[in-house]
Motif scaffolding. Sequence first.
Motif, PDB file in Angstrom:
ATOM      1  N   TRP A 183       0.887  -1.000  -0.073  1.00 24.73           N
ATOM      2  CA  TRP A 183      -0.111   0.015  -0.064  1.00 24.73           C
ATOM      3  C   TRP A 183       0.788   1.253   0.023  1.00 24.73           C
ATOM      4  O   TRP A 183       2.121   1.046   0.102  1.00 24.73           O
ATOM      5  CB  TRP A 183      -0.808   0.015   1.183  1.00 24.73           C
ATOM      6  CG  TRP A 183      -1.828  -1.116   1.467  1.00 24.73           C
ATOM      7  CD1 TRP A 183      -1.433  -2.252   2.068  1.00 24.73           C
ATOM      8  CD2 TRP A 183      -3.118  -1.222   0.787  1.00 24.73           C
ATOM      9  NE1 TRP A 183      -2.356  -3.267   2.011  1.00 24.73           N
ATOM     10  CE2 TRP A 183      -3.298  -2.724   1.334  1.00 24.73           C
ATOM     11  CE3 TRP A 183      -3.935  -0.715   0.080  1.00 24.73           C
ATOM     12  CZ2 TRP A 183      -4.818  -3.326   0.906  1.00 24.73           C
ATOM     13  CZ3 TRP A 183      -5.078  -1.196  -0.520  1.00 24.73           C
ATOM     14  CH2 TRP A 183      -5.372  -2.590   0.014  1.00 24.73           C
ATOM     15  N   ARG A 184       0.225   2.416  -0.092  1.00 25.65           N
ATOM     16  CA  ARG A 184       1.102   3.717   0.070  1.00 25.65           C
ATOM     17  C   ARG A 184       1.579   3.931   1.269  1.00 25.65           C
ATOM     18  O   ARG A 184       2.819   4.450   1.232  1.00 25.65           O
ATOM     19  CB  ARG A 184       0.090   4.672  -0.696  1.00 25.65           C
ATOM     20  CG  ARG A 184       0.835   6.091  -0.542  1.00 25.65           C
ATOM     21  CD  ARG A 184       0.082   7.371  -0.882  1.00 25.65           C
ATOM     22  NE  ARG A 184      -0.863   7.115  -2.053  1.00 25.65           N
ATOM     23  CZ  ARG A 184      -2.053   7.490  -2.525  1.00 25.65           C
ATOM     24  NH1 ARG A 184      -2.649   8.236  -1.757  1.00 25.65           N
ATOM     25  NH2 ARG A 184      -2.724   7.390  -3.555  1.00 25.65           N
ATOM     26  N   ASN A 185       1.134   3.635   2.451  1.00 22.81           N
ATOM     27  CA  ASN A 185       1.340   3.694   3.496  1.00 22.81           C
ATOM     28  C   ASN A 185       1.946   2.729   4.226  1.00 22.81           C
ATOM     29  O   ASN A 185       2.185   2.601   5.593  1.00 22.81           O
ATOM     30  CB  ASN A 185       0.351   4.624   4.473  1.00 22.81           C
ATOM     31  CG  ASN A 185      -0.912   3.765   4.249  1.00 22.81           C
ATOM     32  OD1 ASN A 185      -1.150   2.989   3.415  1.00 22.81           O
ATOM     33  ND2 ASN A 185      -1.976   4.103   5.173  1.00 22.81           N
ATOM     34  N   LEU A 205      10.732  -6.589   4.130  1.00 23.03           N
ATOM     35  CA  LEU A 205      10.733  -6.250   3.016  1.00 23.03           C
ATOM     36  C   LEU A 205      11.959  -6.542   2.253  1.00 23.03           C
ATOM     37  O   LEU A 205      11.902  -7.108   0.949  1.00 23.03           O
ATOM     38  CB  LEU A 205      10.198  -4.940   2.817  1.00 23.03           C
ATOM     39  CG  LEU A 205       8.757  -4.658   2.851  1.00 23.03           C
ATOM     40  CD1 LEU A 205       8.268  -3.289   2.870  1.00 23.03           C
ATOM     41  CD2 LEU A 205       7.866  -5.432   1.991  1.00 23.03           C
ATOM     42  N   GLU A 206      13.100  -6.391   2.686  1.00 23.28           N
ATOM     43  CA  GLU A 206      14.474  -6.448   2.340  1.00 23.28           C
ATOM     44  C   GLU A 206      14.651  -7.946   1.809  1.00 23.28           C
ATOM     45  O   GLU A 206      15.240  -8.369   0.788  1.00 23.28           O
ATOM     46  CB  GLU A 206      15.319  -6.090   3.133  1.00 23.28           C
ATOM     47  CG  GLU A 206      15.898  -4.484   3.332  1.00 23.28           C
ATOM     48  CD  GLU A 206      16.076  -4.053   1.855  1.00 23.28           C
ATOM     49  OE1 GLU A 206      16.932  -4.667   0.945  1.00 23.28           O
ATOM     50  OE2 GLU A 206      15.536  -2.975   1.572  1.00 23.28           O
ATOM     51  N   ASP A 246       8.988   1.045  10.080  1.00 28.76           N
ATOM     52  CA  ASP A 246       9.425   0.181  11.291  1.00 28.76           C
ATOM     53  C   ASP A 246      10.646  -0.731  10.749  1.00 28.76           C
ATOM     54  O   ASP A 246      10.589  -1.306   9.906  1.00 28.76           O
ATOM     55  CB  ASP A 246       7.984  -0.792  11.547  1.00 28.76           C
ATOM     56  CG  ASP A 246       8.365  -1.728  12.801  1.00 28.76           C
ATOM     57  OD1 ASP A 246       9.565  -2.333  12.937  1.00 28.76           O
ATOM     58  OD2 ASP A 246       7.564  -1.759  13.729  1.00 28.76           O
ATOM     59  N   PRO A 247      11.625  -0.709  11.646  1.00 24.79           N
ATOM     60  CA  PRO A 247      12.755  -1.497  11.291  1.00 24.79           C
ATOM     61  C   PRO A 247      12.567  -2.938  10.953  1.00 24.79           C
ATOM     62  O   PRO A 247      13.148  -3.605  10.210  1.00 24.79           O
ATOM     63  CB  PRO A 247      13.722  -1.585  12.342  1.00 24.79           C
ATOM     64  CG  PRO A 247      13.115  -0.482  13.104  1.00 24.79           C
ATOM     65  CD  PRO A 247      11.819  -0.045  12.701  1.00 24.79           C
ATOM     66  N   THR A 248      11.500  -3.672  11.717  1.00 26.66           N
ATOM     67  CA  THR A 248      11.437  -4.998  11.501  1.00 26.66           C
ATOM     68  C   THR A 248      10.720  -5.239  10.428  1.00 26.66           C
ATOM     69  O   THR A 248      10.945  -6.046   9.635  1.00 26.66           O
ATOM     70  CB  THR A 248      10.298  -5.532  12.835  1.00 26.66           C
ATOM     71  OG1 THR A 248      11.080  -4.956  13.804  1.00 26.66           O
ATOM     72  CG2 THR A 248      10.172  -7.121  12.569  1.00 26.66           C
ATOM     73  N   ASN A 249       9.842  -4.434  10.077  1.00 26.03           N
ATOM     74  CA  ASN A 249       9.109  -4.398   8.565  1.00 26.03           C
ATOM     75  C   ASN A 249       9.776  -4.253   7.340  1.00 26.03           C
ATOM     76  O   ASN A 249       9.884  -4.812   6.479  1.00 26.03           O
ATOM     77  CB  ASN A 249       7.783  -3.421   8.588  1.00 26.03           C
ATOM     78  CG  ASN A 249       6.908  -3.892   9.497  1.00 26.03           C
ATOM     79  OD1 ASN A 249       6.542  -4.869  10.098  1.00 26.03           O
ATOM     80  ND2 ASN A 249       5.911  -2.816  10.050  1.00 26.03           N
ATOM     81  N   LEU A 276      -2.314  -3.285   8.791  1.00 22.32           N
ATOM     82  CA  LEU A 276      -1.333  -2.543   8.010  1.00 22.32           C
ATOM     83  C   LEU A 276      -0.094  -2.424   8.784  1.00 22.32           C
ATOM     84  O   LEU A 276      -0.117  -2.327  10.137  1.00 22.32           O
ATOM     85  CB  LEU A 276      -1.674  -0.857   7.849  1.00 22.32           C
ATOM     86  CG  LEU A 276      -0.815  -0.114   7.176  1.00 22.32           C
ATOM     87  CD1 LEU A 276      -0.755  -0.523   5.692  1.00 22.32           C
ATOM     88  CD2 LEU A 276      -1.167   1.168   7.219  1.00 22.32           C
ATOM     89  N   ARG A 277       1.197  -2.523   8.263  1.00 22.60           N
ATOM     90  CA  ARG A 277       2.379  -2.585   8.801  1.00 22.60           C
ATOM     91  C   ARG A 277       3.074  -1.585   7.967  1.00 22.60           C
ATOM     92  O   ARG A 277       3.394  -1.602   6.932  1.00 22.60           O
ATOM     93  CB  ARG A 277       3.189  -4.051   8.641  1.00 22.60           C
ATOM     94  CG  ARG A 277       2.302  -4.943   9.229  1.00 22.60           C
ATOM     95  CD  ARG A 277       2.798  -6.722   8.937  1.00 22.60           C
ATOM     96  NE  ARG A 277       3.920  -6.695   9.406  1.00 22.60           N
ATOM     97  CZ  ARG A 277       4.523  -8.052   9.750  1.00 22.60           C
ATOM     98  NH1 ARG A 277       3.990  -9.076   9.147  1.00 22.60           N
ATOM     99  NH2 ARG A 277       5.881  -8.240  10.018  1.00 22.60           N
ATOM    100  N   SER A 278       3.777  -0.675   8.868  1.00 24.65           N
ATOM    101  CA  SER A 278       4.498   0.587   8.452  1.00 24.65           C
ATOM    102  C   SER A 278       5.726   0.360   7.753  1.00 24.65           C
ATOM    103  O   SER A 278       6.575  -0.631   8.433  1.00 24.65           O
ATOM    104  CB  SER A 278       4.589   1.776   9.543  1.00 24.65           C
ATOM    105  OG  SER A 278       5.203   2.493   9.193  1.00 24.65           O
ATOM    106  N   TYR A 279       6.035   0.973   6.597  1.00 25.99           N
ATOM    107  CA  TYR A 279       7.423   0.857   5.829  1.00 25.99           C
ATOM    108  C   TYR A 279       8.495   1.264   6.925  1.00 25.99           C
ATOM    109  O   TYR A 279       9.515   0.971   6.775  1.00 25.99           O
ATOM    110  CB  TYR A 279       7.388   1.676   4.673  1.00 25.99           C
ATOM    111  CG  TYR A 279       6.597   1.086   3.582  1.00 25.99           C
ATOM    112  CD1 TYR A 279       6.742  -0.380   3.141  1.00 25.99           C
ATOM    113  CD2 TYR A 279       5.724   1.777   2.931  1.00 25.99           C
ATOM    114  CE1 TYR A 279       5.945  -0.710   2.240  1.00 25.99           C
ATOM    115  CE2 TYR A 279       4.899   1.279   1.885  1.00 25.99           C
ATOM    116  CZ  TYR A 279       4.905   0.418   1.469  1.00 25.99           C
ATOM    117  OH  TYR A 279       4.118  -0.410   0.724  1.00 25.99           O
TER     118      TYR A 279
END
Length: 190
Positions: free
Chosen positions: A8-10, A31-32, A24-27, A19-22
């Motif tokens: 999502w955009r956010n 994604l990496e 947040d270091p864990t998130n 929703l999981r924020s971009y």
Amino acid sequence: VQILLKLWRNGFSLDDGELRSYSDPTNAQFLESVKRGEIPVELQRLVHGGQVNLDMEDHQEQEYVKPRLRFKAFSGEGQKLGSLTPEIVSTPSSPEEEEKSILNAPVLIDDSMPATKIQIRLADGSRLIQRFNQTHRIKHIRDFIIQSRPAFATTDFVLVTTFPHKELTDESLTLQEADILNTVILQQLK
């Protein structure tokens, strides 16, 4: 395991989760791992070494909207209402528990006479299961409780049927006369 990653955009979401924020270091670490073509550690723990099929949907032009929960019809087990005494459907915690309560039984059973099993749910949360002859009296159930749990000898209690609740006040009745064959009896403290 089939998992759907929605971008999502956010932030991002997994399946129809939160929703999981971009930021947040864990998130970001999650994604990496996905960008490198690896299965994120979080998902590896989820499937315990099984196979993961990760699909992705791009919704980066949209803000995250919490999905409505889908209606799921009741899939449990029903109980019939209205019978005078319910059928005993519960079992002892273990066969040993049932055997122990029968082996320690202070009730003498005449094997030439019809018998019944009575489950007694005690006020302390424990339960006893005992065979009685149908000609035993309600008083014998009371005596059995006191002999099995001496702490109740000085306690004032009544015996009650499960549904409909009926106090068994006439202790001279036989189990057959009281219509409590193969039932559950509750001990209630006064």
